[in-house]
Scaffold this active site. Structure first.
Site, mmCIF file in Angstrom:
data_model
loop_
_atom_site.group_PDB
_atom_site.id
_atom_site.type_symbol
_atom_site.label_atom_id
_atom_site.label_comp_id
_atom_site.label_asym_id
_atom_site.label_seq_id
_atom_site.Cartn_x
_atom_site.Cartn_y
_atom_site.Cartn_z
ATOM 1 N N TRP A 1 0.817 -1.226 0.000
ATOM 2 C CA TRP A 1 0.000 0.000 0.000
ATOM 3 C C TRP A 1 0.845 1.267 0.000
ATOM 4 C CZ3 TRP A 1 -4.308 -0.312 -2.174
ATOM 5 C CH2 TRP A 1 -5.062 -1.474 -2.084
ATOM 6 N N ASP B 1 -1.559 6.496 6.536
ATOM 7 C CA ASP B 1 -2.672 5.694 6.025
ATOM 8 C C ASP B 1 -2.993 4.656 7.096
ATOM 9 O OD1 ASP B 1 -4.385 3.904 4.838
ATOM 10 O OD2 ASP B 1 -3.174 3.571 3.046
ATOM 11 N N LYS C 1 -13.046 -1.307 6.485
ATOM 12 C CA LYS C 1 -12.395 -2.385 7.229
ATOM 13 C C LYS C 1 -12.802 -2.336 8.693
ATOM 14 C CE LYS C 1 -8.890 -1.722 3.855
ATOM 15 N NZ LYS C 1 -9.037 -2.951 3.089
HETATM 16 N N1 PMP Z 1 -4.493 1.575 1.975
HETATM 17 C C1 PMP Z 1 -4.645 0.475 2.731
HETATM 18 C C2 PMP Z 1 -3.771 0.288 3.927
HETATM 19 C C3 PMP Z 1 -5.626 -0.469 2.390
HETATM 20 O O1 PMP Z 1 -5.776 -1.574 3.122
HETATM 21 C C4 PMP Z 1 -6.445 -0.251 1.264
HETATM 22 C C5 PMP Z 1 -7.550 -1.210 0.876
HETATM 23 N N2 PMP Z 1 -7.262 -2.541 0.973
HETATM 24 C C6 PMP Z 1 -6.237 0.897 0.502
HETATM 25 C C7 PMP Z 1 -5.252 1.787 0.893
HETATM 26 C C8 PMP Z 1 -7.072 1.196 -0.705
HETATM 27 O O2 PMP Z 1 -8.346 1.504 -0.322
HETATM 28 P P1 PMP Z 1 -9.506 1.845 -1.379
HETATM 29 O O3 PMP Z 1 -9.635 0.651 -2.260
HETATM 30 O O4 PMP Z 1 -10.675 2.070 -0.521
HETATM 31 O O5 PMP Z 1 -9.099 3.055 -2.132
#
Ligand code: PMP
Length: 365
Positions: free
Chosen positions: A102, A177, A201
């Site tokens: 991420w 994040d 989540k």
């Molecule tokens: N950052 C993290 C730490 C995540 O777990 C996720 C989703 N799995 C995201 C970003 C991306 O999120 P979204 O698909 O809602 O944009």
């Protein structure tokens, strides 16, 4: 009705109490004669729901008065662009700590808006750990330092709060994040310039993005930043510059009230420590399963694990599903299995998983 133990990484299980209350209120919210999805976002009913949700979130995380809470859309991936568009403030460089999939994606996106400096990366370890702050090499004048404090795919969580005062850079805002561990533990919001996360989540339905931003970071957006994504515009309009994701905010508000009934974040964190310990202790004692993450940096929320004999993966998934344990397949980039055990997963669910895993190992080992 029979509910499964749902280990999805997100969208993920919600507290049953919250779903029942939402079901009860679906057609008629508190005598208003309408459901929340049908309300004007500017009406007195919904503005009360949003104000309560914001106040409860502020209380749970002890958000200081000089921080604004924004309810946005776009998800965490959109924030990867929205953040540099708002925070570069005329500076050239943004600093990124890369600890997994991420944060890797975040730094890549930021390159459209900034020169990116990688402060530290745990890539050499296969993203199995978090580089200690003593190894971080900040650039001379970064607009911010970006961190992903829980890597959902890798199952790596910061064992410390990134506090740049410890390395003599306290004036640089830390961006975090926290999509996959926000509200799972007590944090010191004052250590961060900006905290963000998708809701799906640990908070509520997909579609809502939470941003907690220090006031002095508002008003620096690049001229081409879309107005709906300019933090100052969103803040000045109480998150109602555009139509916010009203139903997701309502469910998030019910989750915040549930967390308060559970005893707040200190109680929730103790529960999460106990859940994670149950699963990791079992994995560590087993010669059938393994977790490959540095024990100091193991995520309390996302627990990736492998069967030592990977030819049994399909049987493990089929039999666990038949036993009412679902969404255990690991992310495709990692393989193996992953159990996500967010706030809404009770310890009974983790115990059911451990019992199944012990039984499977006894039969197949
Ligand atoms: N950052 C993290 C730490 C995540 O777990 C996720 C989703 N799995 C995201 C970003 C991306 O999120 P979204 O698909 O809602 O944009």
């Amino acid at each position: 009705m029979s509910r499964v133990w749902n280990f999805s990484a997100g969208p993920a299980a919600l507290p049953e109490e919250v779903l029942r209350q939402a079901a009860d209120e679906m057609l008629d919210w508190q005598g208003s004669g309408m459901g929340v999805m049908e309300m004007s976002h500017r009406g007195k009913e919904f503005t009360a729901i949003a104000a309560q949700a914001e106040a409860d979130l502020r209380e749970l995380l002890a958000v200081p008065a000089n921080y604004r809470i924004l309810f946005m859309q776009g998800g965490a991936i959109a924030e990867n662009a929205i953040i540099p568009m708002n925070l570069m403030g005329g500076r050239r460089v943004a600093d990124y700590v890369v600890t997994g999939a991420w944060s890797q994606k975040s730094q890549k996106e930021a390159r459209k808006y900034a020169e990116v400096n990688i402060v530290a990366t745990s890539e050499a370890s296969g993203f199995a750990t978090v580089p200690p702050m003593t190894d971080w090499r900040l650039s001379a004048d970064p607009a911010y330092v970006f961190t992903c404090t829980n890597e959902t795919i890798g199952g790596v969580e910061y064992p410390f709060e990134p506090d740049l005062t410890q390395i003599g850079c306290g004036e640089v805002p830390v961006v975090a994040d926290m999509s996959s561990h926000i509200l799972s533990r007590a944090i010191d919001v004052a250590k961060y310039g900006l905290i963000f996360g998708g809701a799906q989540k640990n908070i509520g339905p997909a579609g809502l993005t939470i941003v907690i931003v220090r006031e002095d970071l508002l008003g620096r957006a690049m001229p081409h930043c879309p107005s709906a994504f300019d933090y100052k515009t969103v803040a000045d309009n109480g998150s109602m510059y555009n139509t916010p994701p009203t139903y997701a905010i309502y469910i998030a508000g019910l989750v915040f009230q549930w967390l308060k009934r559970e005893g707040g974040l200190a109680a929730v964190e103790a529960h999460n420590i106990a859940k994670a310990k149950l699963l990791y202790d079992f994995l560590d004692a087993s010669d059938f399963y393994e977790n490959r993450i540095d024990p100091a940096c193991r995520s309390r929320m996302n627990v990736p694990f492998f069967l030592k004999d990977e030819s049994l993966n399909e049987a493990f998934l089929a039999e666990s599903r038949a036993a009412g344990l679902v969404q255990l397949k690991g992310h495709k980039s990692v393989g193996g299995m992953r159990a996500s055990i967010y706030n809404a997963m009770p310890i009974a669910g983790v115990q059911a998983l451990v019992d199944f895993m012990r039984d499977f190992a006894a039969r197949r080992g």
